[in-house]
Design a protein around this motif. Structure first.
Motif, mmCIF file in Angstrom:
data_model
loop_
_atom_site.group_PDB
_atom_site.id
_atom_site.type_symbol
_atom_site.label_atom_id
_atom_site.label_comp_id
_atom_site.label_asym_id
_atom_site.label_seq_id
_atom_site.Cartn_x
_atom_site.Cartn_y
_atom_site.Cartn_z
ATOM 1 N N THR A 1 -43.711 -73.130 -53.947
ATOM 2 C CA THR A 1 -45.126 -72.982 -53.592
ATOM 3 C C THR A 1 -45.526 -71.510 -53.529
ATOM 4 O O THR A 1 -46.620 -71.130 -53.957
ATOM 5 N N ALA A 2 -44.621 -70.674 -53.012
ATOM 6 C CA ALA A 2 -44.907 -69.242 -52.908
ATOM 7 C C ALA A 2 -45.036 -68.608 -54.289
ATOM 8 O O ALA A 2 -45.899 -67.750 -54.514
ATOM 9 N N VAL A 3 -44.187 -69.048 -55.224
ATOM 10 C CA VAL A 3 -44.283 -68.543 -56.590
ATOM 11 C C VAL A 3 -45.634 -68.923 -57.193
ATOM 12 O O VAL A 3 -46.310 -68.102 -57.825
ATOM 13 N N HIS A 4 -46.019 -70.172 -56.988
ATOM 14 C CA HIS A 4 -47.301 -70.645 -57.508
ATOM 15 C C HIS A 4 -48.451 -69.818 -56.944
ATOM 16 O O HIS A 4 -49.368 -69.406 -57.671
ATOM 17 N N HIS B 1 -40.671 -68.722 -64.030
ATOM 18 C CA HIS B 1 -40.919 -68.062 -62.751
ATOM 19 C C HIS B 1 -40.225 -68.804 -61.608
ATOM 20 O O HIS B 1 -39.672 -68.184 -60.698
ATOM 21 N N ILE B 2 -40.249 -70.120 -61.679
ATOM 22 C CA ILE B 2 -39.611 -70.925 -60.631
ATOM 23 C C ILE B 2 -38.101 -70.749 -60.662
ATOM 24 O O ILE B 2 -37.453 -70.555 -59.627
ATOM 25 N N GLU B 3 -37.538 -70.801 -61.851
ATOM 26 C CA GLU B 3 -36.084 -70.644 -61.988
ATOM 27 C C GLU B 3 -35.626 -69.284 -61.478
ATOM 28 O O GLU B 3 -34.595 -69.165 -60.802
ATOM 29 N N LYS B 4 -36.399 -68.258 -61.798
ATOM 30 C CA LYS B 4 -36.054 -66.919 -61.338
ATOM 31 C C LYS B 4 -36.089 -66.842 -59.821
ATOM 32 O O LYS B 4 -35.213 -66.224 -59.195
ATOM 33 N N GLU B 5 -37.078 -67.495 -59.212
ATOM 34 C CA GLU B 5 -37.192 -67.476 -57.760
ATOM 35 C C GLU B 5 -36.058 -68.237 -57.093
ATOM 36 O O GLU B 5 -35.468 -67.774 -56.110
#
Length: 414
Positions: free
Chosen positions: A80-83, A97-101
């Motif tokens: 959620t924070a990435v979004h 982006h999600i995978e990196k996070e």
């Protein structure tokens, strides 16, 4: 943009003997589609233990309910924070982006952790030589000794100055304290990380980073003469008759000249993106983009050199869908390239130092000698620009055209 996030149990719907099944976070993004991210739990819940609704996804009947629900919630919070960061930056969320996070180790708000993850999982566009990554690692070692848990919120001009002074007080290889050039090299890596954290993840304000780059700097004595070629060296190198050279020598001769024209390192050519190359109908070809070394935007007026556009087109990848401008078979290992250049330089009677890096220094020196104005020179070199008052100077295409028109490129005859 539609984004859906939820925890799911046994999403493959495959039964097994032990009756316990994994938990994944399901993420759907309009366009890229769906993906399932595994959640590492202390114990996989059974069908009877799965509640399916947060915050009690795993029922209290499981002895690991509390730990499991906490891990699930933390994973959803990260996604959620990435979004939210992407929305705030007006950018489209991607599974990358999600995978990196989710692969991030440590705490994002801690500079040391952020720095370490940048080294271990660099952005796709950042391609550096091993020696440069070693400098990043060296700075991180010093930072860990200075403060192992430095937070982004603690960073301001004063803190940056303290870090610079700390580096300057460390022992050098052959001296009591680190040489200014070494301090600058390491401190520059710190600036790159701050710029990336500001531009990509909004962990620090851009204004703060700009203030640091303007006010906290390292004075380095002028380099000894000889770390660039003089114009006569470039002319003699260019005049080498191609009929007397091997095909690989002809190729590397042209690429080295192109390095000089664009103030590029060899790697800059290899990773030049197709969408960074532009053509002005009146003046000709120019290249934009950011230097991977410091993420500073560049604008390189190739129209100033008669042969630059021809070389660019000669080695262009015929596949217009390729991410990169140059075809991959135009490049060899750096050691081979340097060896070829040295042979060519000897044939041209060049007695100065010969390496691929010399091309960038030579190009910058020549731009200065033809009288290219300071703001344009810095823009072509990919370095920050400021005036006497510390205010950043705008240098776009129109300004670059005007600046090159005033410079005496024709005097170079290269």
């Amino acid at each position: 943009m539609g984004v859906s996030i939820k925890a799911v149990h046994n999403w493959r719907n495959v039964l097994n003997a032990n009756g316990r099944y994994p938990v994944h976070i399901y993420v759907y993004i309009d366009g890229p589609g769906e993906k399932y991210y595994p959640v590492k739990l202390p114990q996989k819940p059974s069908i009877a233990e799965w509640g399916g609704v947060g915050p009690a996804w795993v029922k209290p009947t499981s002895p690991y309910a509390f730990q499991s629900n906490k891990v699930i919630q933390n994973t959803i919070d990260k996604i959620t924070a990435v979004h939210k960061r992407m929305v705030d930056a007006n950018r489209k969320l991607a599974h990358y982006h999600i995978e990196k996070e989710l692969n991030f180790k440590g705490t994002r708000i801690v500079v040391n952790d952020y720095f370490k993850n940048y080294i271990d999982n660099p952005p796709e566009l950042v391609q550096l030589e091993e020696s440069t990554w070693e400098k990043y690692a060296s700075f991180l070692q010093h930072l860990n000794k200075f403060n192992p848990k430095l937070r982004f919120e603690e960073i301001d001009v004063e803190m940056a100055a303290r870090i610079r002074n700390y580096l300057a007080a460390q022992p050098g290889i052959k001296t009591k304290t680190m040489a200014p050039a070494s301090v600058k090299s390491l401190f520059d890596k710190f600036i790159v990380i701050l710029q990336h954290a500001a531009n990509e993840d909004k962990l620090i304000e851009k204004d703060v980073v700009d203030q640091i780059t303007r006010k906290v700097f390292v004075d380095v004595p002028d380099r000894e003469e000889g770390l660039h070629w003089d114009v006569i060296d470039v002319r003699n190198f260019k005049k080498l008759p191609e009929f007397a050279l091997q095909p690989s020598q002809v190729r590397d001769k042209k690429l080295f000249l192109l390095q000089i024209y664009g103030c590029w390192y060899y790697n800059d050519l290899f990773y030049m993106r197709r969408d960074d190359v532009h053509y002005d109908h009146e003046f000709g070809m120019y290249v934009t983009g950011r230097r991977s070394k410091n993420e500073v935007p560049r604008l390189i007026p190739l129209w100033s050199y008669p042969d630059a556009e021809g070389i660019m087109k000669e080695f262009e990848d015929a596949d217009k869908k390729s991410t990169f401008w140059f075809r991959r078979d135009a490049f060899v290992e750096s050691q081979t390239y340097n060896r070829n250049i040295k042979v060519l330089a000897e044939m041209a009677g060049v007695t100065r130092e010969v390496t691929a890096k010399i091309a960038r220094h030579t190009g910058m020196t020549l731009l200065s000698r033809v009288g290219l104005q300071y703001p344009a020179l810095k823009k072509a070199a990919g370095q920050k620009m400021k005036d006497v008052g510390g205010v950043y100077i705008k240098m776009g295409l129109r300004e670059m055209i005007d600046a090159t028109a005033l410079a005496g490129f024709e005097k170079l005859a290269i």
